[in-house]
Design a protein around this motif. Structure first.
Motif, PDB file in Angstrom:
ATOM      1  N   ARG A  20      41.990  61.193  45.969  1.00 10.97           N
ATOM      2  CA  ARG A  20      41.419  62.248  46.791  1.00 10.97           C
ATOM      3  C   ARG A  20      40.209  61.727  47.533  1.00 10.97           C
ATOM      4  O   ARG A  20      39.432  60.926  47.012  1.00 10.97           O
ATOM      5  N   GLU A  55      37.495  70.077  55.001  1.00 12.81           N
ATOM      6  CA  GLU A  55      38.959  70.115  54.919  1.00 12.81           C
ATOM      7  C   GLU A  55      39.594  69.041  55.788  1.00 12.81           C
ATOM      8  O   GLU A  55      40.630  68.469  55.428  1.00 12.81           O
ATOM      9  N   ARG A  58      39.357  65.902  53.810  1.00 13.17           N
ATOM     10  CA  ARG A  58      40.116  65.997  52.558  1.00 13.17           C
ATOM     11  C   ARG A  58      41.624  65.969  52.804  1.00 13.17           C
ATOM     12  O   ARG A  58      42.377  65.290  52.094  1.00 13.17           O
ATOM     13  N   ASP A  59      42.078  66.697  53.810  1.00 10.81           N
ATOM     14  CA  ASP A  59      43.516  66.858  54.036  1.00 10.81           C
ATOM     15  C   ASP A  59      44.049  66.025  55.196  1.00 10.81           C
ATOM     16  O   ASP A  59      45.267  65.890  55.342  1.00 10.81           O
ATOM     17  N   GLU A  80      43.952  65.528  62.117  1.00  7.35           N
ATOM     18  CA  GLU A  80      44.367  66.780  61.505  1.00  7.35           C
ATOM     19  C   GLU A  80      45.889  66.869  61.418  1.00  7.35           C
ATOM     20  O   GLU A  80      46.603  66.266  62.206  1.00  7.35           O
ATOM     21  N   ARG A  81      46.346  67.665  60.464  1.00  2.61           N
ATOM     22  CA  ARG A  81      47.769  67.941  60.321  1.00  2.61           C
ATOM     23  C   ARG A  81      48.113  69.389  60.685  1.00  2.61           C
ATOM     24  O   ARG A  81      49.265  69.792  60.584  1.00  2.61           O
ATOM     25  N   ARG A  82      47.121  70.146  61.080  1.00  2.00           N
ATOM     26  CA  ARG A  82      47.340  71.547  61.410  1.00  2.00           C
ATOM     27  C   ARG A  82      46.402  71.941  62.542  1.00  2.00           C
ATOM     28  O   ARG A  82      45.349  71.314  62.726  1.00  2.00           O
ATOM     29  N   GLY A 299      44.423  59.268  53.371  1.00  2.00           N
ATOM     30  CA  GLY A 299      45.184  60.388  53.901  1.00  2.00           C
ATOM     31  C   GLY A 299      46.539  60.058  54.491  1.00  2.00           C
ATOM     32  O   GLY A 299      47.078  60.826  55.278  1.00  2.00           O
TER      33      GLY A 299
END
Length: 322
Positions: A20, A55, A58-59, A80-82, A299
């Protein structure tokens, strides 16, 4: 966990995919890398960024980048993924002036394809926010991108030259808040040859590559096309520089690099399940050329690039120390 409680992983050791993102470890790794290449580093500025985008780091997929220019910044970035409002976040956190003239341009591009697009952010390890990117959700027609609402008329100046060179598909766009420039990232469909390279570099009136550099460009870019960047000044439409990217280099083989980028790849750690290293050969006006290096940090960077259908040099394989 505070800095004093952390220990560095040995350089070249890769952490499992379940690792993480740790803000405290990242601070240590960023400072270690900046010190190794002689780049400015501000813990205060970096902490402010990490606090603003917890976020995203983290993501998302995180990487480091720098160039072979002595004293050049160490940059870091998350993909980003979103869909997110990264610009609004920067303004609310005090990282970006709400009146910055490039916000309207990147906001227009970000909204052009709705939720298909995602915003990405670049940071300078010494100063804070540097650039906002937008992944447009796929390959988009250059005409749609250049004629989006609010795009300055000056950016249309080279549209026909782009088309003549086969630059018709745009995948990413960006604005650089520090240099007041905009970027178009094309997906080309031709392999690099001497004539192709000459045509692309002519957009910035740049110098021709040396035979050795051209040989590296031909060897390390995919045969069916590559990522190509155009940096343009929105105020008058002048192309400042162009860049040819080789993404996801072979694990045991890289193009010629100077001492600074060699140190960068050696020292900057990868805490990802698969190592990603990349270079971009950048050609600017008046021979202001440099080589940029990018190194994945965390990531699942390579996985994300594959999901974007990015043109990658190396085939999938296990990570090894770089």
């Amino acid at each position: 966990m505070r800095n004093s409680e952390l220990t560095h992983q040995p350089i070249g050791v890769f952490v499992a995919a379940s690792h993480r993102f740790s803000p405290e470890q990242f601070l240590l790794d960023a400072k270690m890398t900046a010190d190794a290449i002689g780049a400015p580093f501000s813990e205060t500025a970096t902490r402010a960024v990490l606090d603003a985008y917890p976020e995203g780091f983290r993501d998302g997929a995180v990487l480091f980048r720098t160039t072979d220019v002595p004293g050049a910044p160490l940059n870091y970035r998350f993909y980003e993924r979103r869909p997110t409002d990264s610009i609004g976040t920067a303004v609310r956190a005090g990282l970006l002036d709400a009146d910055h003239p490039l916000i309207s341009l990147i906001s227009s591009w970000s909204s052009l394809y709705g939720d298909a697009s995602t915003e990405l952010v670049d940071f300078d390890a010494g100063r804070g926010i540097a650039k906002t990117w937008v992944f447009l959700g796929g390959k988009r027609p250059v005409g749609e991108v250049l004629h989006a609402p609010g795009v300055p008329e000056a950016l249309l100046r080279d549209e026909e030259r782009f088309r003549a060179l086969g630059l018709t598909s745009v995948r990413h766009v960006a604005v650089d808040y520090l240099s007041n420039t905009a970027n178009l990232y094309f997906r080309t469909s031709k392999r690099i040859t001497p004539d192709v390279a000459e045509g692309l570099i002519s957009l910035a009136d740049g110098n021709s590559p040396t035979p050795e550099l051209l040989a590296d460009m031909m060897e390390f870019t995919p045969r069916d096309g590559h990522t190509f960047n155009v940096t343009v000044r929105p105020s008058d439409g002048e192309v400042q520089r162009v860049g040819v990217y080789a993404l996801n280099l072979p694990e045991d083989h890289r193009p010629a690099l100077g001492d600074r980028l060699t140190a960068f790849f050696r020292v900057s750690p990868s805490r990802d399940d698969e190592e990603m290293s990349a270079v971009a050969w950048s050609f600017g006006r008046g021979g202001r050329d440099y080589v940029k290096g990018e190194h994945g940090y965390s990531g699942r960077v390579v996985e994300l690039m594959r999901s974007w259908d990015s043109p990658l040099t190396a085939s999938p394989g296990p990570a090894i120390p770089g």
